[in-house]
Design a protein around this motif. Structure first.
Motif, PDB file in Angstrom:
ATOM      1  N   VAL A 151       0.787  -1.126   0.163  1.00 51.29           N
ATOM      2  CA  VAL A 151      -0.038  -0.073  -0.201  1.00 51.29           C
ATOM      3  C   VAL A 151       1.036   1.140  -0.056  1.00 51.29           C
ATOM      4  O   VAL A 151       1.779   1.444   0.925  1.00 51.29           O
ATOM      5  CB  VAL A 151      -1.052   0.051   1.257  1.00 51.29           C
ATOM      6  N   TYR A 152       0.690   2.128  -0.921  1.00 53.73           N
ATOM      7  CA  TYR A 152       1.421   3.160  -1.121  1.00 53.73           C
ATOM      8  C   TYR A 152       1.771   4.042   0.060  1.00 53.73           C
ATOM      9  O   TYR A 152       1.037   4.567   0.601  1.00 53.73           O
ATOM     10  CB  TYR A 152       1.095   3.998  -2.348  1.00 53.73           C
ATOM     11  N   HIS A 153       2.999   4.214   0.514  1.00 56.50           N
ATOM     12  CA  HIS A 153       3.289   5.099   1.876  1.00 56.50           C
ATOM     13  C   HIS A 153       3.667   6.467   1.385  1.00 56.50           C
ATOM     14  O   HIS A 153       4.744   6.865   1.385  1.00 56.50           O
ATOM     15  CB  HIS A 153       4.524   4.397   2.448  1.00 56.50           C
ATOM     16  N   ASN A 154       2.394   7.038   0.860  1.00 55.24           N
ATOM     17  CA  ASN A 154       2.472   8.601   0.530  1.00 55.24           C
ATOM     18  C   ASN A 154       3.326   9.266   1.203  1.00 55.24           C
ATOM     19  O   ASN A 154       4.504   9.608   0.487  1.00 55.24           O
ATOM     20  CB  ASN A 154       0.931   8.769   0.176  1.00 55.24           C
ATOM     21  N   MET A 155       3.074   9.797   2.498  1.00 57.71           N
ATOM     22  CA  MET A 155       3.669  10.735   2.973  1.00 57.71           C
ATOM     23  C   MET A 155       4.629  10.094   4.259  1.00 57.71           C
ATOM     24  O   MET A 155       5.133  11.000   4.852  1.00 57.71           O
ATOM     25  CB  MET A 155       2.854  11.923   3.415  1.00 57.71           C
ATOM     26  N   THR A 156       4.580   8.716   4.498  1.00 59.63           N
ATOM     27  CA  THR A 156       5.286   8.408   5.715  1.00 59.63           C
ATOM     28  C   THR A 156       6.621   7.543   5.029  1.00 59.63           C
ATOM     29  O   THR A 156       7.617   7.452   6.057  1.00 59.63           O
ATOM     30  CB  THR A 156       4.502   7.308   6.423  1.00 59.63           C
ATOM     31  N   TYR A 157       6.602   7.142   3.845  1.00 60.44           N
ATOM     32  CA  TYR A 157       7.882   6.802   3.395  1.00 60.44           C
ATOM     33  C   TYR A 157       9.385   7.431   3.753  1.00 60.44           C
ATOM     34  O   TYR A 157      10.270   6.748   4.210  1.00 60.44           O
ATOM     35  CB  TYR A 157       7.946   6.479   1.962  1.00 60.44           C
ATOM     36  N   GLY A 158       9.340   8.552   3.614  1.00 56.58           N
ATOM     37  CA  GLY A 158      10.640   9.295   3.700  1.00 56.58           C
ATOM     38  C   GLY A 158      10.901   9.409   5.404  1.00 56.58           C
ATOM     39  O   GLY A 158      12.285   9.178   5.555  1.00 56.58           O
ATOM     40  N   HIS A 159      10.039   9.517   5.993  1.00 58.11           N
ATOM     41  CA  HIS A 159      10.375   9.374   7.625  1.00 58.11           C
ATOM     42  C   HIS A 159      10.623   7.930   8.004  1.00 58.11           C
ATOM     43  O   HIS A 159      11.688   7.733   8.704  1.00 58.11           O
ATOM     44  CB  HIS A 159       9.216  10.018   8.354  1.00 58.11           C
ATOM     45  N   LEU A 160      10.162   7.138   7.601  1.00 53.78           N
ATOM     46  CA  LEU A 160      10.398   5.809   8.124  1.00 53.78           C
ATOM     47  C   LEU A 160      11.719   5.363   7.227  1.00 53.78           C
ATOM     48  O   LEU A 160      12.709   4.906   8.211  1.00 53.78           O
ATOM     49  CB  LEU A 160       9.394   4.747   7.249  1.00 53.78           C
ATOM     50  N   LEU A 161      12.140   5.562   5.913  1.00 57.36           N
ATOM     51  CA  LEU A 161      13.182   5.213   5.427  1.00 57.36           C
ATOM     52  C   LEU A 161      14.425   6.045   5.926  1.00 57.36           C
ATOM     53  O   LEU A 161      15.413   5.801   6.615  1.00 57.36           O
ATOM     54  CB  LEU A 161      13.194   5.047   3.990  1.00 57.36           C
ATOM     55  N   GLY A 162      14.097   7.238   5.861  1.00 53.39           N
ATOM     56  CA  GLY A 162      15.316   8.465   6.433  1.00 53.39           C
ATOM     57  C   GLY A 162      15.651   8.294   7.792  1.00 53.39           C
ATOM     58  O   GLY A 162      16.816   8.072   8.126  1.00 53.39           O
ATOM     59  N   GLU A 163      14.704   7.765   8.851  1.00 50.72           N
ATOM     60  CA  GLU A 163      15.067   7.649  10.253  1.00 50.72           C
ATOM     61  C   GLU A 163      15.913   6.367  10.224  1.00 50.72           C
ATOM     62  O   GLU A 163      16.659   6.286  11.133  1.00 50.72           O
ATOM     63  CB  GLU A 163      13.777   7.721  11.043  1.00 50.72           C
ATOM     64  N   THR A 164      15.390   5.336   9.659  1.00 54.19           N
ATOM     65  CA  THR A 164      16.088   4.112   9.878  1.00 54.19           C
ATOM     66  C   THR A 164      17.691   4.322   9.215  1.00 54.19           C
ATOM     67  O   THR A 164      18.708   3.710  10.028  1.00 54.19           O
ATOM     68  CB  THR A 164      15.418   3.093   8.898  1.00 54.19           C
ATOM     69  N   LEU A 165      17.844   4.882   8.067  1.00 53.90           N
ATOM     70  CA  LEU A 165      19.081   4.835   7.547  1.00 53.90           C
ATOM     71  C   LEU A 165      19.960   5.806   8.324  1.00 53.90           C
ATOM     72  O   LEU A 165      21.224   5.523   8.564  1.00 53.90           O
ATOM     73  CB  LEU A 165      19.188   5.469   6.137  1.00 53.90           C
TER      74      LEU A 165
END
Length: 369
Positions: free
Chosen positions: A145-159
């Motif tokens: 399910v397309y993570h429209n506005m959460t993808y960046g915070h999820l991935l960015g914080e993890t990295l």
């Protein structure tokens, strides 16, 4: 043999004649084959080669590139559980979600399970707290399910946590942008803003209509973090580090960045390029975007007409709201980037972007014949 870009040039000229303001770049193995820009970036100021424009969700693919660079460097693995580097994330049923789940929009968090305040999107700490607190709102590790506005915070914080680097812009600069001399910015300073295109919209506020008319839909819930008065020219938007969409770039920078997934002499090993491009999952009708979606590892795959990156299903890329688009073709090594100052309505590849992609391949096919 020199590629025939006549159809693409003509298509861009027609778009400019109808009010287009923007830029196109085509590259191959690090070399610029064609660069076009036209119209006004701002009132009275022409679009230049170094004009920055918001690329919206094309930003997601840039963060995905960062993830693959870090995987190649053994700084993180696709199988890494997010909670192992970000412990507070693991609460409320999220302990087993992995980096690969995030890259393939299967983290279960296209929205959160509790009310948010309009404007929370611009506050990094609030977004992180929302994601930590929430349980999955769709089945995690299930259908994408397309993570429209959460993808960046999820991935960015993890990295950032995996790299022990608190600043996503600095991490991007250190591991990706500096080596490529790529003019991509996220979290703009005043100097960056002075060369940024002013955006206009075919349907002002169209992205936020659902917040009023259908607030319970998954799309509206994915947009609830925004200030609904946002016009994407505000200092608040441009200066925020929103890895799902606030990236600003030149067309050449985007063609260079996405080239890393198909060029032989780039940042990624051949093994990682192949893995990054491999089909992972898909949906005949994504419940957020309302279009068919085919996903690789942090990238979209050509799925016309909603995601029109070219005639081969292996062509990868990403679309951005309003029409911004990139593609990278593993077969030819060609990359293409398009940025616009006048935003189209609708989800997926815009009509103008589709015409440009078709014109690109009309010329490439003419050359091969």
């Amino acid at each position: 043999m020199t590629p025939d870009f006549t159809p693409l040039i003509q298509a861009f000229d027609i778009a400019v004649a109808h009010g287009e303001r923007g830029a196109v770049c085509v590259m191959h193995e690090g070399h610029v084959l064609l660069e076009l820009y036209a119209g006004e970036a701002r009132v009275g100021q022409p679009w230049h080669a170094d004009t920055l424009a918001c690329c919206f969700s094309v930003t997601k693919g840039v963060l995905s590139l960062l993830a693959h660079v870090m995987i190649d460097a053994d700084m993180i693995s696709p199988d890494t559980r997010i909670a192992s580097v970000w412990p507070a994330f693991g609460q409320n049923g999220k302990a087993d979600i992995t980096l690969l789940d995030v890259l393939t929009h299967r983290a279960g968090l296209p929205a959160v399970d509790h009310p948010v305040v309009p404007g929370d999107l611009y506050d990094h700490d609030r977004m992180i707290a929302h994601l930590e607190r929430s349980a999955p709102v769709v089945p995690a590790r299930g259908a994408p399910v397309y993570h429209n506005m959460t993808y960046g915070h999820l991935l960015g914080e993890t990295l950032c946590r995996a790299a022990a680097e608190p600043s996503l812009p600095q991490l991007l600069e250190r591991l990706v942008l500096h080596a490529l001399d790529a003019d991509f910015r996220i979290g703009l300073n005043s100097a960056d803003m002075s060369r940024t295109a002013h955006l206009t919209q075919e349907e002002p506020g169209a992205l936020f209509v659902s917040l009023r008319d259908a607030p319970d839909t998954l799309f509206a819930r994915s947009m609830a973090f925004f200030d609904p008065a946002e016009d994407f020219n505000s200092v608040r938007w441009r200066s925020a580090v929103i890895g799902s969409g606030s990236g600003h770039a030149t067309a050449r920078a985007l063609a260079t960045l996405y080239g890393q997934f198909v060029w032989e002499d780039g940042l990624l090993t051949a093994t990682r390029r192949s893995a990054a491009r491999s089909f992972q999952c898909g949906s005949n009708c994504d419940p957020v975007l309302g279009i068919a979606l085919r996903l690789a590892q942090g990238l979209e795959l050509s799925t016309p007409p909603g995601l029109e990156f070219g005639p081969d299903s292996a062509i990868l890329g990403h679309w951005g709201a309003g029409g911004a688009q990139t593609l990278a073709d593993p077969r030819t090594g060609i990359t293409f980037a398009y940025l616009t100052g006048h935003l189209a309505d609708g989800m997926g590849t815009s009509p103008r972007a589709a015409l440009l992609v078709r014109a690109l391949y009309a010329g490439l096919n003419r050359r091969s014949n």
